[in-house]
Motif scaffolding. Structure first.
Motif: not given
Lengths: 69, 69
Positions: B44-65
């Motif tokens: 689901d979308d929630e899991t995809l956002h979790r993957i993006a925000g927790d594993l693929l991006a560095n939320p401190v310095i990166e924006d992601w979509t």
């Protein structure tokens, strides 16, 4: 993005990490580069494609696309 | 992509290289990561956002979509 036939160790590492943190349902991960260019309207599509193909991408191992937004 | 306030040395290097090869009209270049995931419909979308925000991006310095295609 890496061409389909090119091995993508970074993508494979992400796939394994997802399994380790208990997230299933991800069959494959590919990792590539993404560039955003702020350009004058004077810059034509041909030049943009030249920038992408000659400078930003490695045409031997990467596929690339150009999108104006 | 790096957040706007974050210095992007790779992007700056590309901007300088463009000038050196005689291409004008590019005001700024930002370089980031692009991931393509092949996933089951069960994800689901929630899991995809979790993957993006927790594993693929560095939320401190990166924006992601996240975009489903």
């Amino acid at each position: 993005m890496p061409k389909p036939e090119i091995l993508d160790p970074q993508g494979q590492a992400v796939t394994r990490a997802l399994t380790r943190i208990g997230i299933d349902g991800v069959a494959d991960v590919r990792q590539g580069k993404h560039f955003e260019l702020e350009v004058d309207d004077s810059l034509d599509d041909e030049t943009l494609h030249r920038i992408a193909g000659d400078l930003l991408a490695n045409p031997v191992i990467e596929d690339w696309t150009v999108r104006r937004v």
